[in-house]
Design an enzyme around this catalytic site. Structure first.
Site, PDB file in Angstrom:
ATOM      1  N   LYS A   1       7.744   4.461  -1.150  1.00  0.00           N
ATOM      2  CA  LYS A   1       6.674   5.367  -0.698  1.00  0.00           C
ATOM      3  C   LYS A   1       6.838   5.758   0.766  1.00  0.00           C
ATOM      4  O   LYS A   1       6.731   6.927   1.113  1.00  0.00           O
ATOM      5  CB  LYS A   1       5.279   4.720  -0.847  1.00  0.00           C
ATOM      6  CG  LYS A   1       4.861   4.390  -2.246  1.00  0.00           C
ATOM      7  CD  LYS A   1       3.428   3.861  -2.271  1.00  0.00           C
ATOM      8  CE  LYS A   1       3.240   2.581  -1.476  1.00  0.00           C
ATOM      9  NZ  LYS A   1       3.755   1.370  -2.100  1.00  0.00           N
TER      10      LYS A   1
ATOM     11  N   ARG B   1      -6.314   2.188  -2.305  1.00  0.00           N
ATOM     12  CA  ARG B   1      -5.702   1.142  -3.126  1.00  0.00           C
ATOM     13  C   ARG B   1      -6.725   0.448  -4.016  1.00  0.00           C
ATOM     14  O   ARG B   1      -6.353  -0.403  -4.817  1.00  0.00           O
ATOM     15  CB  ARG B   1      -5.106   0.074  -2.199  1.00  0.00           C
ATOM     16  CG  ARG B   1      -3.621   0.192  -1.966  1.00  0.00           C
ATOM     17  CD  ARG B   1      -3.256  -0.852  -0.919  1.00  0.00           C
ATOM     18  NE  ARG B   1      -1.920  -1.340  -1.056  1.00  0.00           N
ATOM     19  CZ  ARG B   1      -0.902  -0.936  -0.285  1.00  0.00           C
ATOM     20  NH1 ARG B   1      -1.061   0.010   0.591  1.00  0.00           N
ATOM     21  NH2 ARG B   1       0.273  -1.486  -0.437  1.00  0.00           N
TER      22      ARG B   1
ATOM     23  N   ARG C   1      15.555  -6.143   1.282  1.00  0.00           N
ATOM     24  CA  ARG C   1      14.984  -5.811   2.595  1.00  0.00           C
ATOM     25  C   ARG C   1      14.677  -7.107   3.365  1.00  0.00           C
ATOM     26  O   ARG C   1      14.890  -7.194   4.565  1.00  0.00           O
ATOM     27  CB  ARG C   1      13.701  -4.980   2.396  1.00  0.00           C
ATOM     28  CG  ARG C   1      13.078  -4.479   3.677  1.00  0.00           C
ATOM     29  CD  ARG C   1      12.055  -3.395   3.414  1.00  0.00           C
ATOM     30  NE  ARG C   1      10.765  -3.914   2.992  1.00  0.00           N
ATOM     31  CZ  ARG C   1       9.732  -3.153   2.603  1.00  0.00           C
ATOM     32  NH1 ARG C   1       9.854  -1.840   2.558  1.00  0.00           N
ATOM     33  NH2 ARG C   1       8.599  -3.689   2.246  1.00  0.00           N
TER      34      ARG C   1
ATOM     35  N   ARG D   1      10.222  -7.385   6.612  1.00  0.00           N
ATOM     36  CA  ARG D   1       8.856  -7.742   6.971  1.00  0.00           C
ATOM     37  C   ARG D   1       8.509  -9.171   6.594  1.00  0.00           C
ATOM     38  O   ARG D   1       9.105  -9.741   5.687  1.00  0.00           O
ATOM     39  CB  ARG D   1       7.918  -6.774   6.235  1.00  0.00           C
ATOM     40  CG  ARG D   1       8.033  -5.383   6.769  1.00  0.00           C
ATOM     41  CD  ARG D   1       7.427  -4.319   5.900  1.00  0.00           C
ATOM     42  NE  ARG D   1       6.439  -4.752   4.951  1.00  0.00           N
ATOM     43  CZ  ARG D   1       5.901  -3.932   4.065  1.00  0.00           C
ATOM     44  NH1 ARG D   1       6.262  -2.658   4.018  1.00  0.00           N
ATOM     45  NH2 ARG D   1       5.014  -4.376   3.218  1.00  0.00           N
TER      46      ARG D   1
ATOM     47  N   ARG E   1       2.026  -9.484  -4.313  1.00  0.00           N
ATOM     48  CA  ARG E   1       1.752  -8.065  -4.033  1.00  0.00           C
ATOM     49  C   ARG E   1       1.857  -7.230  -5.302  1.00  0.00           C
ATOM     50  O   ARG E   1       1.066  -6.310  -5.528  1.00  0.00           O
ATOM     51  CB  ARG E   1       2.712  -7.545  -2.958  1.00  0.00           C
ATOM     52  CG  ARG E   1       2.282  -7.972  -1.553  1.00  0.00           C
ATOM     53  CD  ARG E   1       3.414  -7.976  -0.556  1.00  0.00           C
ATOM     54  NE  ARG E   1       4.048  -6.697  -0.367  1.00  0.00           N
ATOM     55  CZ  ARG E   1       5.304  -6.539   0.080  1.00  0.00           C
ATOM     56  NH1 ARG E   1       6.048  -7.597   0.353  1.00  0.00           N
ATOM     57  NH2 ARG E   1       5.791  -5.347   0.240  1.00  0.00           N
TER      58      ARG E   1
HETATM   59  P1  ADP Z   1       3.813  -2.172   0.250  1.00  0.00           P
HETATM   60  O1  ADP Z   1       3.057  -1.191  -0.582  1.00  0.00           O
HETATM   61  O2  ADP Z   1       5.290  -1.925   0.285  1.00  0.00           O
HETATM   62  O3  ADP Z   1       3.490  -3.610  -0.042  1.00  0.00           O
HETATM   63  P2  ADP Z   1       2.384  -1.285   2.695  1.00  0.00           P
HETATM   64  O4  ADP Z   1       3.111  -1.112   3.972  1.00  0.00           O
HETATM   65  O5  ADP Z   1       1.846  -0.056   2.060  1.00  0.00           O
HETATM   66  O6  ADP Z   1       3.416  -2.033   1.759  1.00  0.00           O
HETATM   67  O7  ADP Z   1       1.200  -2.333   2.870  1.00  0.00           O
HETATM   68  C1  ADP Z   1       1.421  -3.616   3.407  1.00  0.00           C
HETATM   69  C2  ADP Z   1       0.144  -4.455   3.369  1.00  0.00           C
HETATM   70  O8  ADP Z   1      -0.865  -3.811   4.177  1.00  0.00           O
HETATM   71  C3  ADP Z   1      -0.497  -4.629   1.998  1.00  0.00           C
HETATM   72  O9  ADP Z   1       0.092  -5.665   1.250  1.00  0.00           O
HETATM   73  C4  ADP Z   1      -1.962  -4.921   2.418  1.00  0.00           C
HETATM   74  O10 ADP Z   1      -2.122  -6.254   2.851  1.00  0.00           O
HETATM   75  C5  ADP Z   1      -2.163  -4.009   3.615  1.00  0.00           C
HETATM   76  N1  ADP Z   1      -2.722  -2.687   3.202  1.00  0.00           N
HETATM   77  C6  ADP Z   1      -2.097  -1.488   3.311  1.00  0.00           C
HETATM   78  N2  ADP Z   1      -2.876  -0.492   2.842  1.00  0.00           N
HETATM   79  C7  ADP Z   1      -4.019  -1.068   2.398  1.00  0.00           C
HETATM   80  C8  ADP Z   1      -5.208  -0.586   1.778  1.00  0.00           C
HETATM   81  N3  ADP Z   1      -5.382   0.731   1.491  1.00  0.00           N
HETATM   82  N4  ADP Z   1      -6.186  -1.468   1.469  1.00  0.00           N
HETATM   83  C9  ADP Z   1      -6.038  -2.773   1.733  1.00  0.00           C
HETATM   84  N5  ADP Z   1      -4.935  -3.314   2.297  1.00  0.00           N
HETATM   85  C10 ADP Z   1      -3.928  -2.478   2.635  1.00  0.00           C
END
Ligand code: ADP
Length: 195
Positions: A13, A88, A127, A133, A144
């Protein structure tokens, strides 16, 4: 255009969001990136965000909705934006709906980047190996994935029922995926209402 991009962790994404943002001249806004930027601060809120992210869970809807509302109010979002990683949860969908309704706008399209779970787990592990990360380790990745399946995957049906969902195969080379996305979004751009 006002766009969302959804898909499981590791579907690509973030990469595709930046390319779409550049191609259509709209800001690509990643809640994950915003939270990662926050994590380094030495404040109680930052500590809280860091602990949640490192466990693989979601930051609370209240905090998340507040940072998105603030970001969407910036002038560069007036003519469009692409949200990556938000909404989300169903509560976030409702909040986003009302934020947009307040400004008399709505989402033009929701991209679903489709990718096989095992494939994305492998990508995330790779990664992790190259110093990625802190939430890229096998246990956290599985959590996740599960949180995504339970809380976020159902949102695809909400947007499908609104007729704005575009499903795109997320497998292949980065440029192959982005070409698929541009082809689908060019059609949306034609129908999208100006700001
Ligand atoms: P990925 O989808 O690859 O796990 P992201 O960078 O989109 O990674 O998100 C990393 C973390 O940030 C998530 O696992 C969550 O803890 C937090 N996060 C991101 N966006 C949201 C959201 N809309 N609501 C709640 N937590 C979020």
């Amino acid at each position: 255009m006002r766009l969302l991009i959804m898909g499981p962790p590791g579907a690509g994404k973030g990469t595709q969001a930046s390319l779409i943002g550049e191609h259509y001249g709209i800001p690509a806004i990643s809640t994950g990136d915003m939270f990662r930027a926050m994590k380094t601060a030495k404040t109680p809120l930052a500590e809280q965000v860091r602990a949640i992210m490192d466990s693989g869970g979601y930051v609370s809807d209240d905090i998340t909705n507040a940072i998105v509302a603030e970001r969407l109010a910036q002038p560069d979002c007036a003519n469009g934006f692409l949200l990556d990683g938000y909404p989300r949860t169903l509560a976030q969908v409702e909040t986003l709906d009302s934020m947009l309704a307040d400004s008399g706008t709505s989402i033009d399209a929701v991209i679903s980047l489709v990718a096989d779970v095992e494939e994305v787990v492998q990508r995330l592990l790779k990664r992790a190996n190259i110093g990625g990360r802190t939430d890229d380790n096998e246990d956290t990745i599985r959590i996740r994935m599960q949180v995504y399946a339970e809380q976020t995957a159902p949102l695809l049906e909400v947007y499908r029922s609104r007729g704005v969902l575009i499903e795109v195969n997320g497998l292949g080379l980065i440029h192959e995926v982005s070409e698929r996305l541009f082809a689908a979004l060019d059609e949306v751009a034609v129908g999208a209402r100006p700001a």
